[in-house]
Design a protein around this motif. Structure first.
Motif, mmCIF file in Angstrom:
data_model
loop_
_atom_site.group_PDB
_atom_site.id
_atom_site.type_symbol
_atom_site.label_atom_id
_atom_site.label_comp_id
_atom_site.label_asym_id
_atom_site.label_seq_id
_atom_site.Cartn_x
_atom_site.Cartn_y
_atom_site.Cartn_z
ATOM 1 N N TYR A 14 -7.718 -4.082 -12.791
ATOM 2 C CA TYR A 14 -7.093 -3.179 -13.756
ATOM 3 C C TYR A 14 -7.090 -1.742 -13.233
ATOM 4 N N GLU A 15 -8.186 -1.331 -12.635
ATOM 5 C CA GLU A 15 -8.264 0.025 -12.089
ATOM 6 C C GLU A 15 -7.215 0.237 -10.995
ATOM 7 N N ILE A 16 -7.016 -0.752 -10.157
ATOM 8 C CA ILE A 16 -6.003 -0.667 -9.107
ATOM 9 C C ILE A 16 -4.609 -0.601 -9.730
ATOM 10 N N LEU A 17 -4.343 -1.452 -10.718
ATOM 11 C CA LEU A 17 -3.045 -1.428 -11.391
ATOM 12 C C LEU A 17 -2.786 -0.074 -12.048
ATOM 13 N N VAL A 18 -3.805 0.495 -12.682
ATOM 14 C CA VAL A 18 -3.652 1.812 -13.311
ATOM 15 C C VAL A 18 -3.324 2.865 -12.258
ATOM 16 N N ASN A 19 -4.084 2.885 -11.175
ATOM 17 C CA ASN A 19 -3.836 3.875 -10.117
ATOM 18 C C ASN A 19 -2.424 3.751 -9.565
ATOM 19 N N LEU A 20 -1.980 2.531 -9.307
ATOM 20 C CA LEU A 20 -0.635 2.335 -8.756
ATOM 21 C C LEU A 20 0.441 2.666 -9.786
ATOM 22 N N SER A 21 0.220 2.296 -11.035
ATOM 23 C CA SER A 21 1.239 2.552 -12.069
ATOM 24 C C SER A 21 1.404 4.046 -12.332
ATOM 25 N N GLU A 22 0.362 4.827 -12.079
ATOM 26 C CA GLU A 22 0.414 6.269 -12.325
ATOM 27 C C GLU A 22 0.791 7.075 -11.081
ATOM 28 N N SER A 23 0.943 6.414 -9.949
ATOM 29 C CA SER A 23 1.256 7.137 -8.712
ATOM 30 C C SER A 23 2.765 7.170 -8.480
ATOM 31 N N GLU A 24 3.178 8.127 -7.664
ATOM 32 C CA GLU A 24 4.602 8.282 -7.347
ATOM 33 C C GLU A 24 5.124 7.012 -6.684
ATOM 34 N N ASP A 25 6.254 6.536 -7.160
ATOM 35 C CA ASP A 25 6.889 5.317 -6.643
ATOM 36 C C ASP A 25 5.991 4.082 -6.773
ATOM 37 N N HIS A 26 4.970 4.181 -7.607
ATOM 38 C CA HIS A 26 4.032 3.064 -7.844
ATOM 39 C C HIS A 26 3.432 2.542 -6.541
ATOM 40 N N ARG A 27 3.095 3.474 -5.657
ATOM 41 C CA ARG A 27 2.512 3.102 -4.369
ATOM 42 C C ARG A 27 1.441 4.100 -3.970
ATOM 43 N N MET A 28 0.468 3.606 -3.222
ATOM 44 C CA MET A 28 -0.576 4.469 -2.661
ATOM 45 C C MET A 28 -0.959 3.936 -1.296
ATOM 46 N N ARG A 29 -1.310 4.859 -0.415
ATOM 47 C CA ARG A 29 -1.878 4.426 0.873
ATOM 48 C C ARG A 29 -3.173 3.677 0.580
ATOM 49 N N MET A 30 -3.416 2.646 1.318
ATOM 50 C CA MET A 30 -4.614 1.838 1.097
ATOM 51 C C MET A 30 -5.876 2.701 1.196
ATOM 52 N N SER A 31 -5.914 3.631 2.144
ATOM 53 C CA SER A 31 -7.100 4.477 2.299
ATOM 54 C C SER A 31 -7.298 5.364 1.067
ATOM 55 N N ASP A 32 -6.204 5.884 0.505
ATOM 56 C CA ASP A 32 -6.300 6.715 -0.697
ATOM 57 C C ASP A 32 -6.717 5.880 -1.914
ATOM 58 N N LEU A 33 -6.207 4.656 -1.989
ATOM 59 C CA LEU A 33 -6.577 3.763 -3.089
ATOM 60 C C LEU A 33 -8.052 3.381 -2.994
ATOM 61 N N ALA A 34 -8.543 3.169 -1.789
ATOM 62 C CA ALA A 34 -9.972 2.870 -1.602
ATOM 63 C C ALA A 34 -10.821 4.038 -2.085
#
Length: 158
Positions: free
Chosen positions: A46-66
């Motif tokens: 859920y935390e990953i989905l929230v981070n991606l859903s709130e990020s630009e273009d629904h994407r994040m670099r893996m290192s930033d997501l970590a």
């Protein structure tokens, strides 16, 4: 010769506050996880989905997501592999950095967020927000803010 620093043991009030915080943290985490189970999600999912859903273009670099989810790159990679299998995210190569990867929220992942978010918010309200007065919530946020800021600041130093 080594200089010993005297241990500042917790007094009764400090011990009570610390143990209460630990209890609430464990119990609330357990309850949130339990409330996500019917949707086939974990707190980490859920935390990953929230981070991606709130990020630009629904994407994040893996290192930033970590970094955002306080997971090691290896642990996040395994987590993303499971979420890819469920159709929630995909990995996409970063064109500007051949070694870089993005985690990207799929349409199914976004639909999952739309479906789960109202239930999650209701759970947060039921088990946390509605248990406290507005004044208590404001005091709690104010009290915990310097702790969170200090821990965020020291994250890179660990």
């Amino acid at each position: 010769m080594e200089t010993e620093t005297a241990t500042r043991w917790l007094d009764d009030a400090e011990q009570c506050a610390w143990r209460t915080y630990l209890d609430v943290n464990r119990l609330l985490t357990y309850q949130m996880e339990k409330d996500l189970q019917p949707f086939g999600l974990t707190n980490n999912d859920y935390e990953i989905l929230v981070n991606l859903s709130e990020s630009e273009d629904h994407r994040m670099r893996m290192s930033d997501l970590a970094t955002a989810t306080l997971q090691s790159k290896s642990r996040l990679s395994h987590q993303i592999t499971r979420m890819e299998s469920a159709g929630l995210v995909v990995r996409v190569n970063c064109e500007s950095d051949r070694r870089g990867l993005y985690a990207v929220l799929t349409e199914q992942g976004m639909e999952t967020m739309r479906k789960v978010a109202p239930h999650h918010v209701a759970s947060v309200r039921r088990h946390f927000i509605d248990m406290l007065t507005p004044e208590a919530l404001a005091g709690l946020a104010s009290s915990l803010k310097p702790v969170a800021e200090q821990l965020r600041d020291s994250r890179g130093k660990i």
